[in-house]
Design a protein around this motif. Sequence first.
Motif, mmCIF file in Angstrom:
data_model
loop_
_atom_site.group_PDB
_atom_site.id
_atom_site.type_symbol
_atom_site.label_atom_id
_atom_site.label_comp_id
_atom_site.label_asym_id
_atom_site.label_seq_id
_atom_site.Cartn_x
_atom_site.Cartn_y
_atom_site.Cartn_z
ATOM 1 N N PRO A 182 0.835 -1.206 0.000
ATOM 2 C CA PRO A 182 0.000 0.000 0.000
ATOM 3 C C PRO A 182 0.867 1.253 0.000
ATOM 4 N N SER A 183 0.400 2.263 -0.703
ATOM 5 C CA SER A 183 1.173 3.494 -0.892
ATOM 6 C C SER A 183 1.213 4.333 0.388
ATOM 7 N N ASP A 205 -1.602 6.839 0.639
ATOM 8 C CA ASP A 205 -2.982 6.408 0.887
ATOM 9 C C ASP A 205 -3.252 6.287 2.382
ATOM 10 N N ARG A 206 -4.483 6.526 2.769
ATOM 11 C CA ARG A 206 -4.903 6.412 4.148
ATOM 12 C C ARG A 206 -5.012 4.963 4.566
ATOM 13 N N PRO A 207 -4.625 4.557 5.742
ATOM 14 C CA PRO A 207 -3.914 5.316 6.786
ATOM 15 C C PRO A 207 -2.392 5.338 6.533
ATOM 16 N N LEU A 212 0.290 3.680 8.887
ATOM 17 C CA LEU A 212 0.307 2.208 8.797
ATOM 18 C C LEU A 212 1.116 1.769 7.580
ATOM 19 N N HIS A 213 0.904 2.465 6.473
ATOM 20 C CA HIS A 213 1.596 2.078 5.243
ATOM 21 C C HIS A 213 3.092 2.367 5.335
ATOM 22 N N ALA A 238 -2.037 -6.574 8.912
ATOM 23 C CA ALA A 238 -2.349 -6.133 7.546
ATOM 24 C C ALA A 238 -1.510 -6.888 6.523
ATOM 25 N N GLN A 258 -4.438 -11.834 -0.176
ATOM 26 C CA GLN A 258 -4.977 -11.044 -1.285
ATOM 27 C C GLN A 258 -4.077 -11.198 -2.516
#
Lengths: 296, 296
Positions: free
Chosen positions: A25-26, A29-31, A34-35, A118, A125
Amino acid sequence: MSFSLAEYLQSRRYLIEQALERYLPSPSDRPQRLHESIRYSVLAPGKRIRPILVIAGAEAVGGTAEQVLPTACALECIHVFSLIHDDLPCMDNDDYRRGRPTNHKIFGEALALLAGDALLALAFQLIAENAASVPPERVLPTLHLVAKASGTWGMVGGQVVDMESQGQTVTPDTLHYIHSHKTGALLTCSVVAGATLAGGSAQQIEALRRYGEHIGLAFQIADDILDIVGDQERIGKPVGSDQKQDKATYPRLFGIEESRQRARHEMKAALQQLQEFDEKADPLRALAQFIVERDI
Amino acid sequence: MSFSLAEYLQSRRYLIEQALERYLPSPSDRPQRLHESIRYSVLAPGKRIRPILVIAGAEAVGGTAEQVLPTACALECIHVFSLIHDDLPCMDNDDYRRGRPTNHKIFGEALALLAGDALLALAFQLIAENAASVPPERVLPTLHLVAKASGTWGMVGGQVVDMESQGQTVTPDTLHYIHSHKTGALLTCSVVAGATLAGGSAQQIEALRRYGEHIGLAFQIADDILDIVGDQERIGKPVGSDQKQDKATYPRLFGIEESRQRARHEMKAALQQLQEFDEKADPLRALAQFIVERDI
């Protein structure tokens, strides 16, 4: 023309790290925090042994790296998830990993916990997304295998027994359980996942499963020895940390010399499993030697 | 003959709890203590709303409960994994859950952490096993959906923003993000998973996705209200614990009366999505009302 492991590792690592960069995840990007936490740990310098085994497993049966990249990256995500959780204060309480502060030292315990969670979800995924380049009939058994190797029947189960054994005298049987589950299961399933996705025959997959079991054990024995004879710079964590925590290890049970012999014995047994494979399995052959001989 | 939600819930819960008993690792298998910890939390009394939504989603498009049981149980495993991790000292630090001591109060933090991890892995293993009764072409998109709804694009992402918002003034936009991700994503994907596995049409699945989003929001608003007006016995945790932690909630932002109206509005919007469905969607209709009216 002889096979160069150094060139192979470099080219495959490049592919894997480019793909991880895309799949993670970028940080915009939200959150975001975390990313950042996820990327901090996954994109830290690493050997990428599990994703390389996925690719080498696929190549050994005639597949390509590109075909299995999402699953290769998934295995790295699962590995890093386990490192982040293992380092938490309620587990090993480690401040350093791969020579840098551990995730929770930078991002706090709560975010480190959730970054691990995550990453585990992201791994599955990604494997499901591998259905874009591989038939679903191959993806599902692969995913099943990886899920089983990650949870109580594999890595997590080994971690629990390892924890329970601290400060105890362990039998060789329990030591084998810990090693075959805690690290062996994920290494084995990496090779098998690659071969399954690339359409290997049942016979090939079975040989690679045994190959994986042997290198998994060799890898862990080598790791145990490194913890005693290695230096902090090379392994990125304080030398002797296993001893301090009174962990079950091969050198504790058998001594260093006997442990070295066992590691080499496992390496040879791994190579024997590859007898029916052609030169496309050369990376797997070289990896088996690399795993044992890197530092012991 | 009119539909009895009470009977429906009882019969489906029975199916789910029988299946969980079978699917969960046995307390006599190694590592026993981990399996006790997992079973302690999963087999605690619960509403089983997510697995019931999986089943009701399947039934609404003509499928059966038996067809989707592994995935229904997987959704409960993911829910319980999130509860165990949320309760940990580094997160909400809760001592009670569903009226009993939280997992880490009984088994210790390390084992609670690992029980959560093992449950998340087990969930994906179970969904993959659903391929025994459903074609892999349906299982893979379902699994992808569930993985996405569990990680940073869903539950974990919502949890992080919720944490970050404690003690802050949140905008309605952020509150909506938190609720739609933290609880909404998993509730929505439960209904959609059931309908996807049972072979619902694209149009049906899209209607059920919107249904899920509306009940997800209604559920969370109702939960927020319950936290203020409920009593400890009914919800199993100290009343006002969200307020104490200064959490973002609907009643904080809009007051109780306006929040009640919003919950009912979402419930009606959910029912509207079911207009094209026949009486096989009656459980989903009754569930929408149940979710909002249980205690507010």
